[in-house]
Design a protein around this motif. Structure first.
Motif, PDB file in Angstrom:
ATOM      1  N   LEU A  79      56.745  78.896 -12.139  1.00  0.00           N
ATOM      2  CA  LEU A  79      56.176  80.004 -11.389  1.00  0.00           C
ATOM      3  C   LEU A  79      54.715  79.718 -11.051  1.00  0.00           C
ATOM      4  O   LEU A  79      54.305  79.870  -9.905  1.00  0.00           O
ATOM      5  N   LEU A  80      53.952  79.286 -12.040  1.00  0.00           N
ATOM      6  CA  LEU A  80      52.536  79.016 -11.813  1.00  0.00           C
ATOM      7  C   LEU A  80      52.345  77.843 -10.866  1.00  0.00           C
ATOM      8  O   LEU A  80      51.448  77.868 -10.015  1.00  0.00           O
ATOM      9  N   ALA A 104      61.047  78.986  -4.190  1.00  0.00           N
ATOM     10  CA  ALA A 104      60.387  77.714  -4.513  1.00  0.00           C
ATOM     11  C   ALA A 104      60.600  77.329  -5.974  1.00  0.00           C
ATOM     12  O   ALA A 104      60.747  76.150  -6.289  1.00  0.00           O
ATOM     13  N   ALA A 105      60.610  78.302  -6.883  1.00  0.00           N
ATOM     14  CA  ALA A 105      60.741  78.005  -8.307  1.00  0.00           C
ATOM     15  C   ALA A 105      62.184  78.061  -8.793  1.00  0.00           C
ATOM     16  O   ALA A 105      62.469  77.645  -9.917  1.00  0.00           O
ATOM     17  N   GLY A 106      63.074  78.611  -8.007  1.00  0.00           N
ATOM     18  CA  GLY A 106      64.474  78.710  -8.393  1.00  0.00           C
ATOM     19  C   GLY A 106      64.714  79.762  -9.473  1.00  0.00           C
ATOM     20  O   GLY A 106      65.547  79.565 -10.349  1.00  0.00           O
ATOM     21  N   LEU A 107      63.995  80.883  -9.399  1.00  0.00           N
ATOM     22  CA  LEU A 107      64.120  81.952 -10.388  1.00  0.00           C
ATOM     23  C   LEU A 107      64.755  83.182  -9.768  1.00  0.00           C
ATOM     24  O   LEU A 107      64.876  83.293  -8.545  1.00  0.00           O
ATOM     25  N   ASP A 108      65.130  84.119 -10.616  1.00  0.00           N
ATOM     26  CA  ASP A 108      65.681  85.394 -10.182  1.00  0.00           C
ATOM     27  C   ASP A 108      64.591  86.204  -9.477  1.00  0.00           C
ATOM     28  O   ASP A 108      63.428  86.186  -9.898  1.00  0.00           O
ATOM     29  N   LEU A 109      64.935  86.937  -8.422  1.00  0.00           N
ATOM     30  CA  LEU A 109      63.946  87.669  -7.627  1.00  0.00           C
ATOM     31  C   LEU A 109      63.263  88.773  -8.434  1.00  0.00           C
ATOM     32  O   LEU A 109      62.025  88.912  -8.395  1.00  0.00           O
ATOM     33  N   GLN A 110      64.021  89.572  -9.196  1.00  0.00           N
ATOM     34  CA  GLN A 110      63.418  90.657  -9.974  1.00  0.00           C
ATOM     35  C   GLN A 110      62.509  90.116 -11.075  1.00  0.00           C
ATOM     36  O   GLN A 110      61.423  90.637 -11.322  1.00  0.00           O
ATOM     37  N   GLU A 111      62.967  89.053 -11.733  1.00  0.00           N
ATOM     38  CA  GLU A 111      62.151  88.436 -12.777  1.00  0.00           C
ATOM     39  C   GLU A 111      60.863  87.859 -12.179  1.00  0.00           C
ATOM     40  O   GLU A 111      59.778  87.984 -12.757  1.00  0.00           O
ATOM     41  N   THR A 112      60.976  87.249 -11.023  1.00  0.00           N
ATOM     42  CA  THR A 112      59.800  86.679 -10.343  1.00  0.00           C
ATOM     43  C   THR A 112      58.832  87.781  -9.933  1.00  0.00           C
ATOM     44  O   THR A 112      57.604  87.626 -10.076  1.00  0.00           O
ATOM     45  N   ARG A 126      58.380  90.720 -11.362  1.00  0.00           N
ATOM     46  CA  ARG A 126      57.683  91.193 -12.573  1.00  0.00           C
ATOM     47  C   ARG A 126      56.640  90.187 -13.046  1.00  0.00           C
ATOM     48  O   ARG A 126      55.521  90.558 -13.401  1.00  0.00           O
ATOM     49  N   ALA A 127      56.989  88.900 -13.046  1.00  0.00           N
ATOM     50  CA  ALA A 127      56.051  87.869 -13.492  1.00  0.00           C
ATOM     51  C   ALA A 127      54.846  87.782 -12.559  1.00  0.00           C
ATOM     52  O   ALA A 127      53.710  87.598 -13.012  1.00  0.00           O
ATOM     53  N   LEU A 128      55.067  87.934 -11.262  1.00  0.00           N
ATOM     54  CA  LEU A 128      53.951  87.901 -10.302  1.00  0.00           C
ATOM     55  C   LEU A 128      53.034  89.109 -10.477  1.00  0.00           C
ATOM     56  O   LEU A 128      51.806  88.986 -10.333  1.00  0.00           O
ATOM     57  N   LEU A 129      53.592  90.260 -10.775  1.00  0.00           N
ATOM     58  CA  LEU A 129      52.759  91.440 -11.024  1.00  0.00           C
ATOM     59  C   LEU A 129      51.881  91.238 -12.255  1.00  0.00           C
ATOM     60  O   LEU A 129      50.692  91.579 -12.248  1.00  0.00           O
ATOM     61  N   VAL A 130      52.443  90.664 -13.311  1.00  0.00           N
ATOM     62  CA  VAL A 130      51.661  90.396 -14.525  1.00  0.00           C
ATOM     63  C   VAL A 130      50.584  89.360 -14.233  1.00  0.00           C
ATOM     64  O   VAL A 130      49.416  89.519 -14.616  1.00  0.00           O
ATOM     65  N   LEU A 131      50.956  88.287 -13.526  1.00  0.00           N
ATOM     66  CA  LEU A 131      49.988  87.243 -13.188  1.00  0.00           C
ATOM     67  C   LEU A 131      48.884  87.789 -12.287  1.00  0.00           C
ATOM     68  O   LEU A 131      47.704  87.468 -12.474  1.00  0.00           O
ATOM     69  N   ALA A 132      49.234  88.630 -11.332  1.00  0.00           N
ATOM     70  CA  ALA A 132      48.233  89.219 -10.442  1.00  0.00           C
ATOM     71  C   ALA A 132      47.261  90.095 -11.212  1.00  0.00           C
ATOM     72  O   ALA A 132      46.053  90.101 -10.938  1.00  0.00           O
ATOM     73  N   ARG A 133      47.763  90.836 -12.185  1.00  0.00           N
ATOM     74  CA  ARG A 133      46.882  91.670 -12.994  1.00  0.00           C
ATOM     75  C   ARG A 133      45.947  90.815 -13.841  1.00  0.00           C
ATOM     76  O   ARG A 133      44.769  91.121 -13.995  1.00  0.00           O
ATOM     77  N   LEU A 134      46.457  89.720 -14.392  1.00  0.00           N
ATOM     78  CA  LEU A 134      45.639  88.868 -15.254  1.00  0.00           C
ATOM     79  C   LEU A 134      44.546  88.126 -14.499  1.00  0.00           C
ATOM     80  O   LEU A 134      43.427  88.003 -14.988  1.00  0.00           O
TER      81      LEU A 134
END
Length: 189
Positions: free
Chosen positions: A1-2, A21-29, A31-39
């Motif tokens: 993801l990163l 691009a990362a081959g991940l699930d859309l909902q999981e991605t 959520r992870a992007l929201l956490v990364l954006a906050r950090l």
């Protein structure tokens, strides 16, 4: 993801782009992007069709590392602050009692030297008996001889107990919490 986010650094990315691009699930991605954006403090933009875009800017790894260090420093402070503040209060109490002991000792020494010079001049008498020994509580050698120490009345604190009460509190304030809460509930009912 990163890694996928870093490849598109500086531009707008959506959760669908990163998931593909990362081959991940859309909902999981998402959520992870929201956490990364906050950090890392990324900007969020909403397109006219309702799609959510993330603008991360340059050097995402460095900003994520800085946020991680800040979080670790905060955790370390939270862990260390409780004993540090206890040591600060305890050292203040010790310094207070030490300075008080030094002052009383100095006064006693001055009174002893003045009584010695008074007895030399013929006046006589000792002024050491004027010190308020009962202020400190019972003398440690009271078990060997009779003293006129009078215990404090019920509920009244001595000088040292008052100092410790002021510095450290009066024990557990919630000692009879259950009884008081049940009495309050019974009164309400």
């Amino acid at each position: 993801l990163l890694a996928a986010v870093e490849r598109r650094a500086g531009g707008r990315v959506s959760a669908a782009d990163i998931a593909a691009a990362a081959g991940l699930d859309l909902q999981e991605t998402r959520r992870a992007l929201l956490v990364l954006a906050r950090l890392v403090g990324a900007d969020l933009q909403v397109a006219s069709d309702g799609e959510l875009f993330f603008v991360f800017g340059e050097d995402v790894k460095r900003r994520l590392r800085r946020a991680s260090l800040r979080a670790r420093a905060g955790e370390a402070w939270d862990t260390a602050s409780v004993p540090l503040f206890w040591l600060l209060r305890a050292s203040f109490g010790v310094a207070l009692l030490s300075s008080l002991t030094i002052a009383v000792t100095a006064i006693a020494a001055l009174m002893a030297s003045s009584s010695k010079s008074d007895s030399d001049s013929g006046r006589g008498g000792s002024s050491l008996t004027m010190l308020p020994y009962n202020m400190w509580g019972p003398h440690p050698l009271d078990i060997f001889y009779y003293s006129r120490y009078r215990p404090t009345p019920e509920g009244e604190l001595g000088f040292l107990q008052s100092c410790f009460s002021l510095l450290f509190g009066d024990g557990d304030p919630n000692a009879d919490f259950r009884r008081r809460s049940l009495a309050a509930a019974a009164a309400l009912i």
